[in-house]
Write a protein that holds these residues in place. Structure first.
Motif, PDB file in Angstrom:
ATOM      1  N   GLU A 303      45.172  56.367  25.233  1.00 25.70           N
ATOM      2  CA  GLU A 303      45.009  56.679  26.652  1.00 25.70           C
ATOM      3  C   GLU A 303      43.537  56.656  27.080  1.00 25.70           C
ATOM      4  O   GLU A 303      43.178  56.070  28.108  1.00 25.70           O
ATOM      5  N   PHE A 304      42.685  57.302  26.281  1.00 24.60           N
ATOM      6  CA  PHE A 304      41.247  57.332  26.586  1.00 24.60           C
ATOM      7  C   PHE A 304      40.688  55.907  26.660  1.00 24.60           C
ATOM      8  O   PHE A 304      39.960  55.548  27.589  1.00 24.60           O
ATOM      9  N   SER A 305      41.065  55.080  25.702  1.00 29.17           N
ATOM     10  CA  SER A 305      40.566  53.707  25.649  1.00 29.17           C
ATOM     11  C   SER A 305      41.076  52.895  26.829  1.00 29.17           C
ATOM     12  O   SER A 305      40.344  52.099  27.421  1.00 29.17           O
ATOM     13  N   GLN A 306      42.350  53.110  27.179  1.00 27.82           N
ATOM     14  CA  GLN A 306      42.922  52.366  28.304  1.00 27.82           C
ATOM     15  C   GLN A 306      42.191  52.701  29.602  1.00 27.82           C
ATOM     16  O   GLN A 306      41.898  51.808  30.395  1.00 27.82           O
ATOM     17  N   GLU A 307      41.856  53.980  29.763  1.00 31.71           N
ATOM     18  CA  GLU A 307      41.102  54.383  30.964  1.00 31.71           C
ATOM     19  C   GLU A 307      39.758  53.666  31.020  1.00 31.71           C
ATOM     20  O   GLU A 307      39.348  53.163  32.059  1.00 31.71           O
ATOM     21  N   ARG A 308      39.079  53.647  29.881  1.00 33.45           N
ATOM     22  CA  ARG A 308      37.767  52.999  29.813  1.00 33.45           C
ATOM     23  C   ARG A 308      37.872  51.495  30.074  1.00 33.45           C
ATOM     24  O   ARG A 308      37.047  50.904  30.772  1.00 33.45           O
ATOM     25  N   ILE A 309      38.885  50.896  29.483  1.00 34.94           N
ATOM     26  CA  ILE A 309      39.078  49.449  29.648  1.00 34.94           C
ATOM     27  C   ILE A 309      39.390  49.136  31.117  1.00 34.94           C
ATOM     28  O   ILE A 309      38.890  48.158  31.678  1.00 34.94           O
ATOM     29  N   ASN A 310      40.181  50.002  31.740  1.00 32.13           N
ATOM     30  CA  ASN A 310      40.509  49.778  33.158  1.00 32.13           C
ATOM     31  C   ASN A 310      39.258  49.837  34.037  1.00 32.13           C
ATOM     32  O   ASN A 310      39.106  49.045  34.965  1.00 32.13           O
ATOM     33  N   ILE A 311      38.362  50.769  33.733  1.00 28.42           N
ATOM     34  CA  ILE A 311      37.138  50.914  34.548  1.00 28.42           C
ATOM     35  C   ILE A 311      36.293  49.640  34.462  1.00 28.42           C
ATOM     36  O   ILE A 311      35.860  49.091  35.480  1.00 28.42           O
ATOM     37  N   THR A 312      36.081  49.152  33.262  1.00 28.13           N
ATOM     38  CA  THR A 312      35.218  47.971  33.098  1.00 28.13           C
ATOM     39  C   THR A 312      35.917  46.718  33.626  1.00 28.13           C
ATOM     40  O   THR A 312      35.288  45.850  34.233  1.00 28.13           O
ATOM     41  N   LEU A 313      37.257  46.667  33.475  1.00 27.07           N
ATOM     42  CA  LEU A 313      38.013  45.537  34.030  1.00 27.07           C
ATOM     43  C   LEU A 313      37.952  45.547  35.558  1.00 27.07           C
ATOM     44  O   LEU A 313      37.767  44.495  36.181  1.00 27.07           O
ATOM     45  N   ASN A 314      38.076  46.734  36.162  1.00 26.68           N
ATOM     46  CA  ASN A 314      37.998  46.819  37.630  1.00 26.68           C
ATOM     47  C   ASN A 314      36.657  46.304  38.128  1.00 26.68           C
ATOM     48  O   ASN A 314      36.588  45.603  39.146  1.00 26.68           O
ATOM     49  N   GLU A 315      35.592  46.658  37.421  1.00 31.06           N
ATOM     50  CA  GLU A 315      34.269  46.194  37.837  1.00 31.06           C
ATOM     51  C   GLU A 315      34.191  44.662  37.780  1.00 31.06           C
ATOM     52  O   GLU A 315      33.679  44.018  38.703  1.00 31.06           O
ATOM     53  N   LEU A 316      34.732  44.090  36.720  1.00 29.17           N
ATOM     54  CA  LEU A 316      34.713  42.627  36.590  1.00 29.17           C
ATOM     55  C   LEU A 316      35.566  41.960  37.667  1.00 29.17           C
ATOM     56  O   LEU A 316      35.206  40.900  38.188  1.00 29.17           O
ATOM     57  N   THR A 317      36.691  42.577  37.992  1.00 27.83           N
ATOM     58  CA  THR A 317      37.561  42.018  39.023  1.00 27.83           C
ATOM     59  C   THR A 317      36.856  42.050  40.379  1.00 27.83           C
ATOM     60  O   THR A 317      36.922  41.092  41.148  1.00 27.83           O
ATOM     61  N   GLU A 318      36.129  43.142  40.643  1.00 25.94           N
ATOM     62  CA  GLU A 318      35.372  43.234  41.899  1.00 25.94           C
ATOM     63  C   GLU A 318      34.275  42.175  41.958  1.00 25.94           C
ATOM     64  O   GLU A 318      34.074  41.547  43.001  1.00 25.94           O
ATOM     65  N   GLU A 319      33.593  41.986  40.844  1.00 28.68           N
ATOM     66  CA  GLU A 319      32.538  40.957  40.813  1.00 28.68           C
ATOM     67  C   GLU A 319      33.145  39.579  41.075  1.00 28.68           C
ATOM     68  O   GLU A 319      32.593  38.770  41.820  1.00 28.68           O
ATOM     69  N   ARG A 320      34.285  39.337  40.428  1.00 26.73           N
ATOM     70  CA  ARG A 320      34.944  38.032  40.600  1.00 26.73           C
ATOM     71  C   ARG A 320      35.358  37.826  42.061  1.00 26.73           C
ATOM     72  O   ARG A 320      35.148  36.752  42.626  1.00 26.73           O
ATOM     73  N   ASP A 321      35.904  38.870  42.673  1.00 33.98           N
ATOM     74  CA  ASP A 321      36.330  38.755  44.074  1.00 33.98           C
ATOM     75  C   ASP A 321      35.132  38.496  44.996  1.00 33.98           C
ATOM     76  O   ASP A 321      35.249  37.770  45.973  1.00 33.98           O
ATOM     77  N   ALA A 322      33.984  39.095  44.655  1.00 41.15           N
ATOM     78  CA  ALA A 322      32.796  38.961  45.506  1.00 41.15           C
ATOM     79  C   ALA A 322      32.234  37.533  45.505  1.00 41.15           C
ATOM     80  O   ALA A 322      31.559  37.136  46.455  1.00 41.15           O
ATOM     81  N   ILE A 323      32.519  36.766  44.468  1.00 42.10           N
ATOM     82  CA  ILE A 323      31.987  35.402  44.414  1.00 42.10           C
ATOM     83  C   ILE A 323      33.092  34.336  44.556  1.00 42.10           C
ATOM     84  O   ILE A 323      32.798  33.136  44.520  1.00 42.10           O
ATOM     85  N   ALA A 324      34.326  34.788  44.750  1.00 37.90           N
ATOM     86  CA  ALA A 324      35.476  33.866  44.756  1.00 37.90           C
ATOM     87  C   ALA A 324      35.308  32.751  45.790  1.00 37.90           C
ATOM     88  O   ALA A 324      35.679  31.598  45.536  1.00 37.90           O
ATOM     89  N   HIS A 325      34.696  33.069  46.944  1.00 37.69           N
ATOM     90  CA  HIS A 325      34.566  32.087  48.030  1.00 37.69           C
ATOM     91  C   HIS A 325      33.623  30.938  47.655  1.00 37.69           C
ATOM     92  O   HIS A 325      33.608  29.911  48.321  1.00 37.69           O
ATOM     93  N   LEU A 326      32.842  31.125  46.599  1.00 41.60           N
ATOM     94  CA  LEU A 326      31.886  30.076  46.211  1.00 41.60           C
ATOM     95  C   LEU A 326      32.502  29.057  45.251  1.00 41.60           C
ATOM     96  O   LEU A 326      31.918  28.008  44.988  1.00 41.60           O
ATOM     97  N   LEU A 327      33.664  29.379  44.693  1.00 40.09           N
ATOM     98  CA  LEU A 327      34.224  28.508  43.648  1.00 40.09           C
ATOM     99  C   LEU A 327      35.294  27.572  44.191  1.00 40.09           C
ATOM    100  O   LEU A 327      35.929  27.859  45.175  1.00 40.09           O
TER     101      LEU A 327
END
Ligand code: NAX
Length: 327
Positions: A303-327
């Motif tokens: 559970e602890f690891s899943q929470e941590r993985i979700n946080i870092t994955l969410n950040e990556l998803t946000e970064e990806r969404d922020a540049i999606a219009h350029l690709l």
């Protein structure tokens, strides 16, 4: 004797470049029997190009037996021509008053151009490592900008985080770094990364059992590794350079020559493992053999690891969404 291989390095006149190039040319990355041709890219700015010429003069003055040639250029199509390896170190640093979103956009421009150039002129087997920050998202952008190259050829550097975690565990346990196996770092190269020693062993003994201190894990270990980059800047007045170059060497050496069954951490496009959506450039435990990496499978995520993985994955998803219009 072996034919020389072409190694492209961007940001070659920067501080990581200064720690990196001499080690590549001396054979520390690809082996003491592998000649190399360095193809160095810098921005088309007089000062940067002049500094690059200075670095090339110093490379010349080392008279490295393995260094067959050095090319300096401001043109990605020259730097990446037939490249077998590409280390994308150069990036736009965050300037005063610049928001993280602006940083993402500025770098997205660089990595779409460089991804296209790799697509057009690099070896079809080129192994690409992105060091320049935000490394995972820059690697994702380069990969998406190079549709004719296999996605698996694009990776991001999590190895510095991995090495930082190794030393913190060695210090805590009083054991040698070299004896620590099966440690990894999940996610984004950013303070959200999740360094994970639950599977790690030292001489066959569980590191988790040896440390047996979840409070230390959550409140000392993870923040120490996660904020190490900031601590180096605070202490040195400059960001990590020699340790970053060292990690880049480790990453490429293990990818090219194999990790001998040992786990290392690489940011790679997800194949869906551990519920990470396909294509997301994510730090995973991998083993390398015959020039290919494989994500370590079947690890239990608590559970602890899943929470941590979700946080870092969410950040990556946000970064990806922020540049999606350029690709
Ligand atoms: P420097 O500013 O010393 O050097 C960067 C060099 O890249 C400069 O000479 C610049 O002219 C050049 N450059 C910029 N845009 C370029 C382009 N489009 N094409 C070619 N060259 C270009 O930075 P340095 O300390 O060497 O760090 C380089 C990058 O590594 C930064 O983005 C930094 O944030 C990142 N890092 C990533 C790490 C990781 O673990 N993934 C750790 C260390 C480092 O912080």
């Amino acid at each position: 004797s072996k034919q020389p291989v072409r190694v492209a390095v961007t940001g070659a006149a920067g501080q990581i470049g200064y720690s990196l190039l001499f080690r590549i040319a001396s054979g520390e990355m690809l082996g003491k029997d592998q000649p190399v041709i360095l193809q160095l890219l810098e921005i088309p700015n007089e000062k940067a190009q002049q500094a690059l010429q200075g670095v090339i003069m110093e490379l010349d003055d080392c008279a490295f037996p393995l260094l067959h040639d050095v090319i300096g250029t401001d043109d990605p199509n020259v730097a990446f021509k037939d490249a077998d390896y590409a280390l994308l170190v150069g990036a736009r640093p965050r300037g005063p008053g610049m928001e993280r979103a602006d940083l993402l956009q500025e770098n997205a421009k660089i990595f779409t151009v460089q991804g296209k150039a790799l697509n057009d002129v690099a070896s079809r087997d080129v192994k690409v490592l992105v060091v320049g920050n935000p490394a995972n998202t820059n690697a994702y952008i380069a990969m998406k900008s190079a549709p004719d190259l296999p996605a698996k050829n694009f990776t991001a550097m999590l190895r510095l985080d991995h090495n930082r975690a190794l030393t913190q565990v060695a210090k805590k346990t009083g054991k040698a770094v070299k004896d620590i196996k099966n440690l990894t770092v999940w996610g984004n190269h950013s303070p959200t990364m999740y360094a994970d020693y639950r599977f790690a062993t030292i001489n066959g003994e569980s590191v988790k059992d040896m440390i047996n201190d979840q409070e230390w894990n959550a409140n000392t270990f993870l923040p120490t590794v996660g904020k190490r980059g900031a601590a180096i800047i605070e202490a040195r007045g400059l960001s990590s350079a020699a340790s970053a170059a060292n990690a880049a060497i480790d990453h490429m050496r293990d990818w090219a020559l194999g990790s001998n069954g040992e786990w290392v951490t690489m940011g790679v496009p997800s194949d869906g493992s551990y519920g990470i959506p396909e294509g997301v450039m994510f730090g995973f435990p991998v083993t390398c053999e015959n020039g290919e990496y494989k994500i370590v499978q079947g690890l239990e995520i608590d559970e602890f690891s899943q929470e941590r993985i979700n946080i870092t994955l969410n950040e990556l998803t946000e970064e990806r969404d922020a540049i999606a219009h350029l690709l």
